[in-house]
Design an enzyme around this catalytic site. Structure first.
Site, PDB file in Angstrom:
ATOM      1  N   LYS A 127       0.675  -1.172  -0.009  1.00  0.00           N
ATOM      2  CA  LYS A 127       0.033  -0.200  -0.015  1.00  0.00           C
ATOM      3  C   LYS A 127       0.787   1.375   0.067  1.00  0.00           C
ATOM      4  O   LYS A 127       2.002   1.461   0.328  1.00  0.00           O
ATOM      5  CB  LYS A 127      -0.917  -0.152   1.170  1.00  0.00           C
ATOM      6  CG  LYS A 127      -2.036  -0.997   1.143  1.00  0.00           C
ATOM      7  CD  LYS A 127      -3.256  -0.548   0.227  1.00  0.00           C
ATOM      8  CE  LYS A 127      -4.137  -1.826  -0.083  1.00  0.00           C
ATOM      9  NZ  LYS A 127      -5.541  -1.328   0.846  1.00  0.00           N
ATOM     10  N   ARG A 167      -4.698  -9.777   3.100  1.00  0.00           N
ATOM     11  CA  ARG A 167      -4.456 -10.146   1.739  1.00  0.00           C
ATOM     12  C   ARG A 167      -3.153  -9.537   1.272  1.00  0.00           C
ATOM     13  O   ARG A 167      -2.747  -8.517   1.769  1.00  0.00           O
ATOM     14  CB  ARG A 167      -5.711  -9.098   1.008  1.00  0.00           C
ATOM     15  CG  ARG A 167      -7.031  -9.610   1.252  1.00  0.00           C
ATOM     16  CD  ARG A 167      -7.967  -8.435   0.400  1.00  0.00           C
ATOM     17  NE  ARG A 167      -7.517  -8.810  -1.090  1.00  0.00           N
ATOM     18  CZ  ARG A 167      -8.102  -7.854  -2.062  1.00  0.00           C
ATOM     19  NH1 ARG A 167      -8.635  -7.181  -1.899  1.00  0.00           N
ATOM     20  NH2 ARG A 167      -7.784  -8.204  -3.214  1.00  0.00           N
TER      21      ARG A 167
END
Length: 187
Positions: A127, A167
């Site tokens: 991210k 995830r």
């Protein structure tokens, strides 16, 4: 991983057991009915808006309490669509309509999500907020494909902090890190 009812149905017919809806039933409510009819589990992720413009909606007085409140509404919508509570999983939506600081606040206060009584999935893999944390001396964020080590470090801790699932992109490295952390602390 879809918010479209027809895609979810096709995936379930091919053996998918969990549908991950990044919209939390906000984009296509028919998805809830499809999941309910098939018996699949449903991940409800928090976000505000769609990809384009979602960061303009990253305005929170208290990101944790607001995300919890909005997830509660999504859980109610899923149950109203017929999805049993025991088939529902929550995701605070790290990186979706949140600043880097919002993401860190959510991660630091994950235990507060237990009030919702549902398992929690998180997706921190590669991210942007990790890229900003690991920025070069000139301030440029670390490229996404060079954030795997940071992802592994964070994911080694998250299952110890009320997180049911993660995830990831680099599956093996994350599984290994989680196994080591769990062995150290629980055996």
């Amino acid at each position: 991983d879809t918010y479209k009812a027809d895609v979810a149905l096709a995936a379930i017919e091919e053996g998918a057991a969990i549908v991950n809806d990044i919209s939390g039933l906000r984009y296509e409510q028919a998805l809830g009915r499809v999941v309910a009819a098939t018996g699949a589990a449903l991940v409800l992720m928090h976000t505000r808006g769609r990809s384009k413009g979602m960061y303009e909606k990253a305005d929170y007085a208290d990101v944790v309490s607001e995300v919890i409140a909005e997830l509660r509404i999504q859980l109610d919508a899923a149950e109203s669509a017929g999805v049993p509570a025991e088939k529902l999983i929550i995701d605070p939506g790290l990186g979706f309509a949140k600043t880097a600081e919002h993401n860190w606040q959510l991660l630091q206060r994950l235990e507060e999500f237990t009030v919702l009584g549902r398992p929690m999935l998180t997706g921190v893999s590669r991210k942007t907020f990790l890229g900003k944390l690991l920025a070069a001396a000139d301030g440029s964020p670390r490229p996404a494909k060079e954030r795997d080590e940071a992802t592994v470090a964070l994911n080694a801790v998250l299952p110890l902090r009320e997180v049911w699932g993660v995830r990831v992109h680099a599956v093996r490295a994350n599984r290994d890190a989680i196994a080591v952390a769990q062995r150290l602390l629980y055996h």
